[in-house]
Design a protein around this motif. Structure first.
Motif, mmCIF file in Angstrom:
data_model
loop_
_atom_site.group_PDB
_atom_site.id
_atom_site.type_symbol
_atom_site.label_atom_id
_atom_site.label_comp_id
_atom_site.label_asym_id
_atom_site.label_seq_id
_atom_site.Cartn_x
_atom_site.Cartn_y
_atom_site.Cartn_z
ATOM 1 N N UNK A 88 -12.864 3.761 -3.867
ATOM 2 C CA UNK A 88 -11.774 4.708 -4.085
ATOM 3 C C UNK A 88 -11.467 4.860 -5.568
ATOM 4 N N UNK A 89 -11.475 3.741 -6.281
ATOM 5 C CA UNK A 89 -11.192 3.797 -7.717
ATOM 6 C C UNK A 89 -12.277 4.568 -8.459
ATOM 7 N N UNK A 90 -13.541 4.381 -8.064
ATOM 8 C CA UNK A 90 -14.623 5.128 -8.700
ATOM 9 C C UNK A 90 -14.492 6.621 -8.444
ATOM 10 N N UNK A 91 -14.108 6.992 -7.209
ATOM 11 C CA UNK A 91 -13.918 8.409 -6.884
ATOM 12 C C UNK A 91 -12.786 9.011 -7.710
ATOM 13 N N UNK A 92 -11.679 8.273 -7.850
ATOM 14 C CA UNK A 92 -10.564 8.772 -8.653
ATOM 15 C C UNK A 92 -10.970 8.936 -10.117
ATOM 16 N N UNK B 44 -13.023 -0.413 -13.239
ATOM 17 C CA UNK B 44 -12.199 -0.744 -14.404
ATOM 18 C C UNK B 44 -12.953 -0.462 -15.695
ATOM 19 N N UNK B 45 -14.245 -0.833 -15.746
ATOM 20 C CA UNK B 45 -15.039 -0.555 -16.939
ATOM 21 C C UNK B 45 -15.149 0.939 -17.185
ATOM 22 N N UNK B 46 -15.423 1.699 -16.130
ATOM 23 C CA UNK B 46 -15.584 3.142 -16.280
ATOM 24 C C UNK B 46 -14.282 3.791 -16.721
ATOM 25 N N UNK C 187 -22.277 6.897 -27.264
ATOM 26 C CA UNK C 187 -22.734 5.605 -26.743
ATOM 27 C C UNK C 187 -22.018 5.276 -25.439
ATOM 28 N N UNK C 188 -20.708 5.490 -25.405
ATOM 29 C CA UNK C 188 -19.937 5.196 -24.190
ATOM 30 C C UNK C 188 -20.342 6.136 -23.059
ATOM 31 N N UNK C 189 -20.582 7.409 -23.380
ATOM 32 C CA UNK C 189 -21.004 8.343 -22.341
ATOM 33 C C UNK C 189 -22.362 7.951 -21.785
ATOM 34 N N UNK C 190 -23.253 7.432 -22.654
ATOM 35 C CA UNK C 190 -24.552 6.969 -22.165
ATOM 36 C C UNK C 190 -24.378 5.814 -21.191
ATOM 37 N N UNK C 191 -23.423 4.934 -21.481
ATOM 38 C CA UNK C 191 -23.160 3.844 -20.534
ATOM 39 C C UNK C 191 -22.711 4.387 -19.193
ATOM 40 N N UNK C 192 -21.853 5.412 -19.229
ATOM 41 C CA UNK C 192 -21.385 5.995 -17.974
ATOM 42 C C UNK C 192 -22.528 6.662 -17.215
ATOM 43 N N UNK D 134 -11.961 2.364 -18.554
ATOM 44 C CA UNK D 134 -11.773 2.002 -19.956
ATOM 45 C C UNK D 134 -12.649 2.861 -20.856
ATOM 46 N N UNK D 135 -13.924 3.008 -20.501
ATOM 47 C CA UNK D 135 -14.833 3.806 -21.323
ATOM 48 C C UNK D 135 -14.412 5.275 -21.354
ATOM 49 N N UNK D 136 -14.015 5.811 -20.190
ATOM 50 C CA UNK D 136 -13.614 7.210 -20.126
ATOM 51 C C UNK D 136 -12.382 7.457 -20.986
ATOM 52 N N UNK D 137 -11.396 6.555 -20.892
ATOM 53 C CA UNK D 137 -10.191 6.714 -21.706
ATOM 54 C C UNK D 137 -10.525 6.648 -23.196
ATOM 55 N N UNK D 138 -11.449 5.768 -23.560
ATOM 56 C CA UNK D 138 -11.837 5.664 -24.960
ATOM 57 C C UNK D 138 -12.527 6.934 -25.427
ATOM 58 N N UNK D 139 -13.405 7.509 -24.585
ATOM 59 C CA UNK D 139 -14.066 8.774 -24.935
ATOM 60 C C UNK D 139 -13.041 9.872 -25.162
ATOM 61 N N UNK D 140 -12.066 9.976 -24.245
ATOM 62 C CA UNK D 140 -11.044 11.010 -24.389
ATOM 63 C C UNK D 140 -10.264 10.819 -25.690
ATOM 64 N N UNK D 141 -9.912 9.566 -25.986
ATOM 65 C CA UNK D 141 -9.170 9.307 -27.214
ATOM 66 C C UNK D 141 -9.983 9.652 -28.457
ATOM 67 N N UNK D 142 -11.272 9.287 -28.456
ATOM 68 C CA UNK D 142 -12.126 9.581 -29.616
ATOM 69 C C UNK D 142 -12.291 11.082 -29.815
ATOM 70 N N UNK D 143 -12.557 11.807 -28.723
ATOM 71 C CA UNK D 143 -12.777 13.246 -28.852
ATOM 72 C C UNK D 143 -11.496 13.964 -29.275
#
Length: 417
Positions: A38-42, A113-115, A99-104, A117-126
């Motif tokens: 469910x968390x991955x879908x959200x 939880x990892x996804x 780099x983070x998008x490649x991980x995703x 964190x990475x997604x939030x970091x991508x949004x913040x960087x962009x």
């Protein structure tokens, strides 16, 4: 209940408890798996949003690079230092975001939880990239508007927009003529520039109309005039790029022919080197580069409509062939060097072996098995050095023989004390 079965109730209790624990563990694992799914879908919605931000931010960086080059030519290097710093920071943020998008995007599953964190970091960087570049470009636009007067500039901007519109029509005619000779991929850059010009001219028309209305009402109009001026400057640069396309295509055709001739010469030399090379691995790598280069020459006809792609492919093949030739020459150099040093290395090993044997003979029974073992290994390595056809391997064996003989001598002298 017979006295001999007094333990049976306790056993039943333990069994029931164990079954309950197992069931609870299975249920807990299933529940955790459901929550994870469910968390991955959200999180997928946020990941799609992050991908859109990456595209926006990357386009912003590319636009800023073009703007910086023009601003530096217009105002000088000192006047655009802040924008250059903002662009450097933006590039660093984009590298991290990619780099983070490649991980995703990797096939390996990651926790929700990892996804997140990475997604939030991508949004913040962009977001940081877009904000920093907008601020830098806004400051640059203000710098340009300082040098202008809205009232005096508006008629000139109207005239400039009309001239650029005529140039755009002429550019379309030229692109239509070029499209009969060249593939769409060869004209993709010019077509993209033409699309940008169309968009800018439309936006500038709206901005000039708005500025004219504001001036008639005595309202501030500098922002609209500045926007129109900046847009027309960008459109003029794009039209310059389109106008240069025919010359660029002709230059690329000539460069592709030069690259093909140079690659053909490189292939002739590489084949000669491969045929006399003694090191199998290097010869095989050189052969692979030769095959790739030959295929590029044969397939050049398929890219005749896109001289840019033909030139770049031939250039890349030639570069790889040069690297393979250099590696092959280095490998051959190692063989020649080893062959030249082998005789001396064998002589040194034989001399040290004689010294070690003499030390063991003098020590007699006091010399133990360790020194004698080192001596036997030195003799074996020396035999390999004499018999090994590969001069590099033979040189290594001779040097090992010397080292083992040194060890044998030292151990013999130590035991004989």
């Amino acid at each position: 209940m017979p006295d001999g079965l007094w333990w049976l109730p306790s056993l039943l209790v333990v069994a029931v408890a164990a079954a309950g624990l197992v069931g609870a563990g299975v249920a807990l694992r299933r529940s955790g798996a459901r929550r994870e799914r469910a968390a991955l879908a959200e999180g997928s919605v946020a990941e799609v949003r992050a991908k859109g931000l990456i595209v926006r931010a990357d386009n912003a960086v590319r636009d800023a690079e073009r703007e910086l080059a023009y601003a530096e030519a217009q105002f000088g290097e000192n006047e655009v230092r802040s924008m250059r710093a903002a662009l450097d920071s933006a590039r660093g943020w984009m590298r991290e975001a990619f780099v983070l998008q490649q991980r995703l995007d990797d096939a390996e599953a990651d926790t929700a939880a990892e996804r997140r964190t990475w997604t939030a970091r991508i949004e913040g960087l962009c977001t940081s990239v877009i904000g920093a570049l907008d601020e830098a470009e806004g400051a640059l636009a203000s710098r340009r508007r300082v040098e202008r007067g809205a009232h005096a500039e508006l008629p000139a901007l109207r005239a400039q927009a009309e001239r650029l519109a005529r140039r755009r029509a002429e550019a379309e005619s030229m692109l239509g003529r070029l499209s009969t000779r060249f593939a769409p991929s060869a004209l993709a850059t010019a077509r993209a520039a033409a699309t940008r010009v169309d968009s800018v001219l439309a936006e500038v028309g709206v901005a000039l109309d708005d500025a004219e209305s504001r001036l008639a009402r005595a309202d501030p109009a500098a922002d609209g005039v500045g926007f129109a001026s900046d847009g027309l400057e960008r459109a003029a640069r794009d039209l310059d790029e389109i106008d240069a396309m025919e010359l660029s295509l002709a230059a690329a055709q000539a460069e592709a022919s030069d690259e093909a001739a140079a690659l053909d010469r490189e292939l002739v030399a590489a084949r000669r080197e491969r045929d006399v090379h003694e090191e199998p691995g290097a010869a095989e790598a050189l052969g692979a580069a030769i095959g790739e280069g030959s295929a590029a020459l044969v397939g050049r006809a398929e890219l005749v409509g896109d001289p840019f792609a033909a030139r770049d492919r031939l250039r890349a093949c030639r570069d790889r062939l040069e690297v393979a030739r250099a590696a092959a020459r280095n490998a051959q150099g190692r063989l020649d060097g080893a062959r030249g040093a082998l005789g001396g290395a064998i002589a040194i090993a034989e001399s040290q072996l004689r010294v070690a044997r003499a030390a063991i003979d003098r020590g007699g029974h006091a010399v133990g098995a360790d020194a004698r073992t080192r001596l036997a290994e030195a003799e074996r390595q020396l035999m390999i050095a004499h018999q090994e056809p590969d001069p590099v391997a033979a040189l290594d064996a001779a040097r090992r023989a010397t080292s083992r003989a040194n060890d044998a001598e030292a151990l013999a002298l130590y035991r004989a004390r």
